[in-house]
Scaffold this motif. Structure first.
Motif, PDB file in Angstrom:
ATOM      1  N   GLU A  23      42.147  37.544  54.603  1.00  0.00           N
ATOM      2  CA  GLU A  23      42.799  38.864  54.650  1.00  0.00           C
ATOM      3  C   GLU A  23      44.123  38.815  53.891  1.00  0.00           C
ATOM      4  N   GLY A  24      44.366  39.806  53.033  1.00  0.00           N
ATOM      5  CA  GLY A  24      45.637  39.853  52.298  1.00  0.00           C
ATOM      6  C   GLY A  24      45.710  38.924  51.089  1.00  0.00           C
ATOM      7  N   LYS A  25      44.640  38.122  50.879  1.00  0.00           N
ATOM      8  CA  LYS A  25      44.635  37.173  49.757  1.00  0.00           C
ATOM      9  C   LYS A  25      43.822  37.736  48.587  1.00  0.00           C
ATOM     10  N   ALA A  26      44.062  37.182  47.403  1.00  0.00           N
ATOM     11  CA  ALA A  26      43.227  37.526  46.253  1.00  0.00           C
ATOM     12  C   ALA A  26      41.891  36.788  46.408  1.00  0.00           C
ATOM     13  N   VAL A  27      40.802  37.546  46.525  1.00  0.00           N
ATOM     14  CA  VAL A  27      39.478  36.964  46.769  1.00  0.00           C
ATOM     15  C   VAL A  27      38.488  37.560  45.762  1.00  0.00           C
ATOM     16  N   VAL A  28      37.583  36.725  45.262  1.00  0.00           N
ATOM     17  CA  VAL A  28      36.457  37.257  44.481  1.00  0.00           C
ATOM     18  C   VAL A  28      35.162  36.661  45.025  1.00  0.00           C
ATOM     19  N   VAL A  29      34.080  37.440  44.895  1.00  0.00           N
ATOM     20  CA  VAL A  29      32.746  36.916  45.181  1.00  0.00           C
ATOM     21  C   VAL A  29      32.038  36.787  43.838  1.00  0.00           C
ATOM     22  N   LEU A  30      31.354  35.645  43.668  1.00  0.00           N
ATOM     23  CA  LEU A  30      30.707  35.351  42.383  1.00  0.00           C
ATOM     24  C   LEU A  30      29.211  35.631  42.448  1.00  0.00           C
ATOM     25  N   SER A  31      28.631  35.912  41.296  1.00  0.00           N
ATOM     26  CA  SER A  31      27.191  36.126  41.198  1.00  0.00           C
ATOM     27  C   SER A  31      26.459  34.799  41.393  1.00  0.00           C
ATOM     28  N   ASN A  32      25.144  34.846  41.364  1.00  0.00           N
ATOM     29  CA  ASN A  32      24.346  33.618  41.420  1.00  0.00           C
ATOM     30  C   ASN A  32      24.855  32.620  40.396  1.00  0.00           C
ATOM     31  N   ASN A  33      24.687  31.330  40.714  1.00  0.00           N
ATOM     32  CA  ASN A  33      25.129  30.298  39.780  1.00  0.00           C
ATOM     33  C   ASN A  33      26.642  30.257  39.632  1.00  0.00           C
ATOM     34  N   ASP A  34      27.354  30.971  40.513  1.00  0.00           N
ATOM     35  CA  ASP A  34      28.813  31.092  40.396  1.00  0.00           C
ATOM     36  C   ASP A  34      29.206  31.538  38.995  1.00  0.00           C
ATOM     37  N   GLY A  35      28.421  32.490  38.452  1.00  0.00           N
ATOM     38  CA  GLY A  35      28.611  32.885  37.063  1.00  0.00           C
ATOM     39  C   GLY A  35      29.727  33.889  36.834  1.00  0.00           C
ATOM     40  N   CYS A  36      29.564  35.106  37.391  1.00  0.00           N
ATOM     41  CA  CYS A  36      30.506  36.194  37.111  1.00  0.00           C
ATOM     42  C   CYS A  36      31.096  36.732  38.403  1.00  0.00           C
ATOM     43  N   VAL A  37      32.210  37.457  38.257  1.00  0.00           N
ATOM     44  CA  VAL A  37      32.814  38.151  39.395  1.00  0.00           C
ATOM     45  C   VAL A  37      31.998  39.409  39.690  1.00  0.00           C
ATOM     46  N   VAL A  38      31.521  39.551  40.934  1.00  0.00           N
ATOM     47  CA  VAL A  38      30.782  40.761  41.285  1.00  0.00           C
ATOM     48  C   VAL A  38      31.469  41.578  42.376  1.00  0.00           C
ATOM     49  N   SER A  39      32.507  41.026  43.006  1.00  0.00           N
ATOM     50  CA  SER A  39      33.268  41.810  43.977  1.00  0.00           C
ATOM     51  C   SER A  39      34.682  41.275  44.023  1.00  0.00           C
ATOM     52  N   ARG A  40      35.660  42.187  44.127  1.00  0.00           N
ATOM     53  CA  ARG A  40      37.068  41.775  44.086  1.00  0.00           C
ATOM     54  C   ARG A  40      37.832  42.426  45.223  1.00  0.00           C
ATOM     55  N   SER A  41      38.782  41.691  45.792  1.00  0.00           N
ATOM     56  CA  SER A  41      39.686  42.306  46.761  1.00  0.00           C
ATOM     57  C   SER A  41      40.734  43.097  45.981  1.00  0.00           C
ATOM     58  N   ASN A  42      41.473  43.978  46.673  1.00  0.00           N
ATOM     59  CA  ASN A  42      42.528  44.748  45.996  1.00  0.00           C
ATOM     60  C   ASN A  42      43.514  43.799  45.309  1.00  0.00           C
ATOM     61  N   GLU A  43      43.787  42.666  45.967  1.00  0.00           N
ATOM     62  CA  GLU A  43      44.768  41.726  45.416  1.00  0.00           C
ATOM     63  C   GLU A  43      44.275  41.117  44.109  1.00  0.00           C
ATOM     64  N   SER A  44      42.971  40.794  44.045  1.00  0.00           N
ATOM     65  CA  SER A  44      42.484  40.211  42.790  1.00  0.00           C
ATOM     66  C   SER A  44      42.355  41.279  41.705  1.00  0.00           C
ATOM     67  N   LYS A  45      42.086  42.530  42.103  1.00  0.00           N
ATOM     68  CA  LYS A  45      42.103  43.628  41.115  1.00  0.00           C
ATOM     69  C   LYS A  45      43.512  43.747  40.531  1.00  0.00           C
ATOM     70  N   ALA A  46      44.510  43.637  41.410  1.00  0.00           N
ATOM     71  CA  ALA A  46      45.901  43.781  40.962  1.00  0.00           C
ATOM     72  C   ALA A  46      46.298  42.660  39.995  1.00  0.00           C
ATOM     73  N   MET A  47      45.621  41.512  40.103  1.00  0.00           N
ATOM     74  CA  MET A  47      45.905  40.411  39.171  1.00  0.00           C
ATOM     75  C   MET A  47      45.288  40.664  37.794  1.00  0.00           C
ATOM     76  N   GLY A  48      44.527  41.738  37.680  1.00  0.00           N
ATOM     77  CA  GLY A  48      43.939  42.081  36.385  1.00  0.00           C
ATOM     78  C   GLY A  48      42.548  41.497  36.190  1.00  0.00           C
ATOM     79  N   ILE A  49      41.955  40.956  37.248  1.00  0.00           N
ATOM     80  CA  ILE A  49      40.602  40.396  37.121  1.00  0.00           C
ATOM     81  C   ILE A  49      39.600  41.540  37.073  1.00  0.00           C
ATOM     82  N   LYS A  50      38.768  41.541  36.042  1.00  0.00           N
ATOM     83  CA  LYS A  50      37.816  42.640  35.853  1.00  0.00           C
ATOM     84  C   LYS A  50      36.453  42.278  36.435  1.00  0.00           C
ATOM     85  N   MET A  51      35.724  43.336  36.794  1.00  0.00           N
ATOM     86  CA  MET A  51      34.341  43.177  37.241  1.00  0.00           C
ATOM     87  C   MET A  51      33.551  42.482  36.125  1.00  0.00           C
TER      88      MET A  51
END
Length: 424
Positions: A23-51
């Motif tokens: 909670e409150g941390k920058a978090v991302v969930v990765l696709s299969n194979n840990d390939g791409c970002v498929v979900s981002r917390s508000n904090e990781s969006k704020a860091m500029g990480i794109k879908m």
DNA sequence: TCTGGGGTCCTAGGACCC
DNA sequence: TCTGGGGTCCTAGGACCC
């Protein structure tokens, strides 16, 4: 009126239920194979990480402890989704499940004056009972409800619920919405529209219908109508899917024909199992495979082949048999394969299977159906839905997910007995 | 080094019919 | 020289969604 209920940062929110330290941390969930970002917390969006960002490009943040990465855990997300949907289904007479994290509520017959209170109550209940934050957009059409939900998510002042219920609000909302953010305007058409001077949803609805039809065809006209408050997006269709696909990228490229054959067998068996779960059967089986399109230094090959079945089928034996037949027509030695998949199509209800005039194998078919039922019974006792205790000899030994990278996987908190005991 | 998976609908064009 | 007109069905590819 429709209410669109949209779970905020859904996969990340699911992970946080069982790991509140995220909670409150920058978090991302990765696709299969840990390939791409498929979900981002508000904090990781704020860091500029794109879908869709490849994980290796942001791995530095994770190594420094600024970002928490989770491998995807679809068994968990599916289970949490079911819980959210059941809360929604209890709250209103009719819901339409649109995706794993979204549903439309039909508000016909509900006093409009009571809608905001009802929606706030739903937001609170889902948060308290399931643990997932949701936003709700209310409007006369689905496309406008989608826009309303964006506002509900973006501005704290709405407390999770935004309503577009007057001409003034609709006009203002359209003027504040970039054309690229409109549901139905995709990545291809958005730049085209911008180049023609259409920057906002309001610019878009100001163009004449014929102009829209000329540039965006029928789907564009529907969006244009919806934005003006005239509903024309279809009701959810009843019935079974028209095609079912099982495909995966491999952690490492595969060059061995035997190894690739085992993977294709697995994908085909998984398609057959999905067919049986839905009570349907397929009339054709397509196999495709890809080399690594990012490796410009390697030879590329993207073949596919379809085999039609004489009689629609859903047994692993028949679907796998057809898949291997298709596979053998397209496999070529000398390529490094990165991904493969199986698609079954021509789907009908299993009890409507019509045997062909030349089907001399009816007895054999009965035996296969009985065998399939036994396989399903045995496999359904496995703790993870991906594990196959019983499989054909052409399938791979071991776990379905072997050879798929998932270094940051959370526990199967809600679907594996071992894990449930551990958590409690 | 490393880049996801699963769907739907629409349209244009070709094949075929008379 | 000059080569009809009207229809249906199927498929591949492209667009969109999550």
């Amino acid at each position: 009126m429709y209410a669109l209920v949209d779970c905020n940062n859904f996969f990340v929110s699911c992970e946080r239920i069982f790991r509140p330290q995220l909670e409150g941390k920058a978090v991302v969930v990765l696709s299969n194979n840990d390939g791409c970002v498929v979900s981002r917390s508000n904090e990781s969006k704020a860091m500029g990480i794109k879908m869709g960002t490849p994980f290796y490009q942001i791995k530095g943040y994770a190594d420094k402890g600024r970002l928490y990465a989770c491998s995807s855990n679809y068994a968990l997300y599916g289970d949490i989704s079911n819980r959210v949907m059941s809360v929604l289904a209890d709250a209103v007479p009719k819901i339409e499940i649109y995706s794993i994290d979204e549903a439309y509520l039909h508000l016909d017959g509900i006093d409009p004056a009571k809608v905001p209170e009802l929606c706030r109550d739903i937001v609170a209940k889902v948060r308290k009972w399931v643990g997932v934050p949701v936003s709700i957009g209310v409007a006369p059409t689905k496309t406008l409800a989608k826009i309303a939900s964006h506002f509900a998510k973006k501005y704290k002042g709405y407390r999770g619920v935004c309503m577009i219920d007057s001409e003034e609000k609709r006009h203002k909302a359209l003027s504040l919405t970039d054309i690229a953010d409109v549901w139905g305007i995709g990545r291809r058409n958005a730049p085209k529209l911008l180049a023609m001077g259409v920057n906002t949803a309001l610019d878009f609805v100001s163009r004449p219908e014929e102009w829209v039809r000329k540039h965006l065809h029928l789907p564009g006209v529907r969006t244009w109508e919806e934005l003006q408050g005239r509903a024309c997006v279809d009701e959810e269709k009843e019935g079974h899917r028209k095609s079912i696909c099982t495909s995966r990228s491999f952690a490492d490229m595969i060059t061995d024909v035997r190894e690739l054959e085992l993977r294709v067998s697995d994908f085909a068996a998984m398609c057959a199992r999905k067919l049986r779960e839905e009570g349907t059967a397929a009339g054709e089986v397509t196999v495709f495979m890809y080399t690594n399109r990012f490796r410009e230094d390697l030879d590329q090959y993207f073949p596919s082949a379809t085999v039609k079945l004489g009689v629609a089928a859903n047994s692993a034996q028949e679907i796998v048999g057809a898949a291997l037949k298709a596979f053998r027509t397209i496999y070529r030695d000398g390529y490094k394969y990165k991904k493969a998949g199986v698609i079954v199509g021509g789907i009908i209800e299993a009890d409507a299977i019509q045997s062909s005039l030349f089907d001399f194998d009816e007895k054999l078919r009965d035996k296969q159906d009985k065998l399939s039922k036994v396989i399903d019974l045995v496999n359904s006792s496995a703790t993870s839905s991906d594990a196959s205790l019983l499989r054909l000899a052409t399938q791979r030994p071991g776990h379905y997910a072997d050879g798929i990278r998932c270094d940051f996987r959370s526990g199967l908190y809600t679907t594996s007995l071992d894990e449930i005991i551990k958590v409690h």
